[in-house]
Design a protein around this motif. Sequence first.
Motif, PDB file in Angstrom:
ATOM      1  N   ASP A 604       0.785  -1.121  -0.066  1.00 21.67           N
ATOM      2  CA  ASP A 604      -0.064   0.010   0.030  1.00 21.67           C
ATOM      3  C   ASP A 604       0.939   1.167  -0.073  1.00 21.67           C
ATOM      4  N   SER A 605       0.433   2.379  -0.302  1.00 18.87           N
ATOM      5  CA  SER A 605       1.059   3.831  -0.356  1.00 18.87           C
ATOM      6  C   SER A 605       0.537   4.611   0.852  1.00 18.87           C
ATOM      7  N   GLY A 606       0.541   3.747   2.232  1.00 16.43           N
ATOM      8  CA  GLY A 606      -0.233   4.310   3.346  1.00 16.43           C
ATOM      9  C   GLY A 606       0.826   5.245   3.858  1.00 16.43           C
ATOM     10  N   ILE A 607       0.528   5.353   5.453  1.00 19.36           N
ATOM     11  CA  ILE A 607       1.473   6.176   6.189  1.00 19.36           C
ATOM     12  C   ILE A 607       2.671   5.469   6.746  1.00 19.36           C
ATOM     13  N   GLY A 608       2.811   4.080   6.614  1.00 22.65           N
ATOM     14  CA  GLY A 608       3.915   3.459   7.001  1.00 22.65           C
ATOM     15  C   GLY A 608       3.919   2.927   8.328  1.00 22.65           C
ATOM     16  N   ILE A 609       4.927   2.249   8.929  1.00 21.12           N
ATOM     17  CA  ILE A 609       5.190   1.919  10.251  1.00 21.12           C
ATOM     18  C   ILE A 609       6.733   2.042  10.529  1.00 21.12           C
ATOM     19  N   SER A 610       6.820   2.518  11.707  1.00 16.43           N
ATOM     20  CA  SER A 610       8.073   2.629  12.298  1.00 16.43           C
ATOM     21  C   SER A 610       8.703   1.452  12.635  1.00 16.43           C
ATOM     22  N   GLU A 611      10.265   1.637  12.904  1.00 15.47           N
ATOM     23  CA  GLU A 611      10.911   0.340  12.937  1.00 15.47           C
ATOM     24  C   GLU A 611      10.656  -0.401  14.558  1.00 15.47           C
ATOM     25  N   ASP A 612      10.169   0.586  15.559  1.00 16.28           N
ATOM     26  CA  ASP A 612       9.784   0.236  16.650  1.00 16.28           C
ATOM     27  C   ASP A 612       8.474  -0.350  16.739  1.00 16.28           C
ATOM     28  N   GLN A 613       7.561   0.101  15.962  1.00 15.61           N
ATOM     29  CA  GLN A 613       6.336  -0.715  15.734  1.00 15.61           C
ATOM     30  C   GLN A 613       6.360  -2.157  15.372  1.00 15.61           C
ATOM     31  N   ILE A 614       7.107  -2.205  14.305  1.00 18.23           N
ATOM     32  CA  ILE A 614       7.462  -3.186  13.571  1.00 18.23           C
ATOM     33  C   ILE A 614       7.955  -4.471  14.649  1.00 18.23           C
ATOM     34  N   ALA A 615       8.786  -4.165  15.601  1.00 16.87           N
ATOM     35  CA  ALA A 615       9.403  -4.940  16.250  1.00 16.87           C
ATOM     36  C   ALA A 615       8.390  -5.568  17.138  1.00 16.87           C
ATOM     37  N   HIS A 616       7.395  -4.833  17.625  1.00 17.01           N
ATOM     38  CA  HIS A 616       6.341  -5.161  18.359  1.00 17.01           C
ATOM     39  C   HIS A 616       5.088  -5.747  17.839  1.00 17.01           C
ATOM     40  N   LEU A 617       5.132  -5.793  16.479  1.00 16.35           N
ATOM     41  CA  LEU A 617       3.759  -5.884  15.706  1.00 16.35           C
ATOM     42  C   LEU A 617       2.944  -7.225  16.043  1.00 16.35           C
ATOM     43  N   PHE A 618       3.559  -8.260  16.329  1.00 18.06           N
ATOM     44  CA  PHE A 618       3.192  -9.557  16.450  1.00 18.06           C
ATOM     45  C   PHE A 618       2.765 -10.127  17.701  1.00 18.06           C
ATOM     46  N   GLU A 619       3.126  -8.989  18.834  1.00 17.74           N
ATOM     47  CA  GLU A 619       2.935  -9.250  20.149  1.00 17.74           C
ATOM     48  C   GLU A 619       1.667  -9.120  20.849  1.00 17.74           C
TER      49      GLU A 619
END
Length: 689
Positions: A604-619
Amino acid sequence: MQKLKILLLLLIHSSITFAQRVELVEKKLDSISDINLKIEFLNNWTGKNYSKLPESVLYYSNQNLELAKSVNNYSGAGDALIRIGLINKKDGNYSETLKFYNQALQNYELGKDSLGRSKTILNRGNIYLNQNKFNLAINDFFICLKYFEKINDQKLLFATYNNIGLVYKNLKNFEKSYYYYNKSLNIAINTKSGSSLYYCYNNIANILSIQNNFQEALDYYKKNLDVLKEAPNKYKLAQTYHNMGSCFFEMGQYPFALEYLNKSLELKEKIGNKNLLISTINSLAHVYYQQELYTKALIYRKKAHTLAVETKNIEYQKNCNHELFKIFTHLNMADTAIFYFSQYELLKDSIFNHENLKQIAEIQEKYESEKKETQITLLEKVNKSRMWQRNSLIVLLILLLGYAIFIVRSYYRNKKTHRLLQLQNERIQWHKTLLDQKNEALSDSNKTKNRLFQIISHDLRSPLASVYNIAQLIKIFIQQRKYQLLEESCHDMEESINNVLSLTDNLLSWSLNQSGKLPYKPAILSLKPLLENNLRTYSSVAKQKNIHLQLLLEETVMVFADRQMLDTVIRNLINNSLKFTKPGGVIAIGLNQSDNFVELWIKDSGIGISEDQIAHLFEIDYSQSYNGTNGEKGNGLGLLLCKQFIEQNKGEIRVESTLNLGTTFRITIPAAENTNEIASILSSNANSN
């Protein structure tokens, strides 16, 4: 005080018995000079005692493994590894069991031990069967079947045919299951094994019952009655009567059902096993319930409930409370019915925590008991040592020879005490490690519960509150005839309801998956129709946000996965992209294909996700949530569900993102071609047989 003395005596007796066993093994080992004979002795001893003396067997198996490695005795090392695997299997630790079985296989292959290798593959297949990994299990069973047929080992062939029949039964392929059960039956008939005949008839009858062929199933149960006349067994006879009663019940022949269930009950009362009694009493209650004889059904159901309380069987208590609720409902006794329903709900909610706390309490009790046992053993050894020293001094005054004998005996006693203390300390450390693991698992469970309550109380309540407020506004807009505002409010209400439904679906799927009640049924699927259907579902949402949806897939691509799980994953990922993409944006779906896997990507061409968010995305216990571009609520449960479902389908999920530029989710799924080899093996084996 008297009880304490008895307990102390029991502990001392247990410690002495254990020491005697160790002493016997050590004496035997000391008497064997050839190292290969020592390895053979230890493997025979551990094979006979792994179920009664697991700690001792584990200790000596590890010792034996080192001995076998030192002289390159590969078959001996394989046998020792199998014993260690059996201990882990007994504790339900299947991953560790598989690890040791695979190490045993490597040793058997090095030693060119075909029989040991095939037996290990058969055992490994059983572990896969217990883990519901049916494709792996059937592959192992057919590998060892080929060798057992070659050497014509009837006992191992019987076990293998039975296992293959059980796999096909779990796969709902009852025709093949029936076929292999009959092959094992032929072996039982040829070997004239009464016990084997009983289990074969019982297996075949169970398959026929599942297929609703109750009359044929009864014929096989009746054959078991003939088998049991020659080799009487109260337990087997009681179970056979119970099964026959269940068949008559399913056929609607209630008098016969009651006759055989009562025969079963009479035998089980003689056996005296209360859990066995509960199952038959429950069945009798169910027969009366179906005949609408609610008073008689109530009598038997209460008996079952009383026994369940006596045996502290929470699962039976829960089921009995639910059935009592139904009976009292029919008897129009609302207050009593509500009471039993509340008891049912309490038991249902507490059963998980009860089991965990019970296991932890047992482990703590065992740890403290063994600690006291060790202290008592040490005290006993000290007292014995003092007694021997005093007697030796007296003997020393009489004869120097007595002194020499004392020295020799002291040497062997100290050697034995040292080995015993070393073994006891190792056992205490093992149980402490196990307790720590249970505590960690309980902590993770509490985190999951707290996060789910947070989702339900906040994310589910907010859209419902919005619906309520919009409903109030609608009344006002109708009275004021503000139809444009009314249309906007209806749109807002539809969006809130969709959010509630989406969250409810995710919560239901997640809870079913965690409790093991969500079936995993992989099949060969075409990706394109699945993707097109989901895009049609979200086309209206995309249109409202002026987002363009693209499907970059022309050819038909086949994958091997569970349809419901894969559909849930795709739906959640598309919904997530729509939520975080600004109006006027683009969402594209495409794939990359390799020999064994298909990689599906949603960009998608959305707002994106920060690296800190990605680290906890599936917890699950990461409580922070983020709003979409139009204020949509996100709770993270959908992405957690995606990860679990993809991993359950033997794939993986990855995310790539750049802030303000967009996000790409990539999931890998086994390609349909990856299953062709196993399918062809199963087909060729079935045709050859």
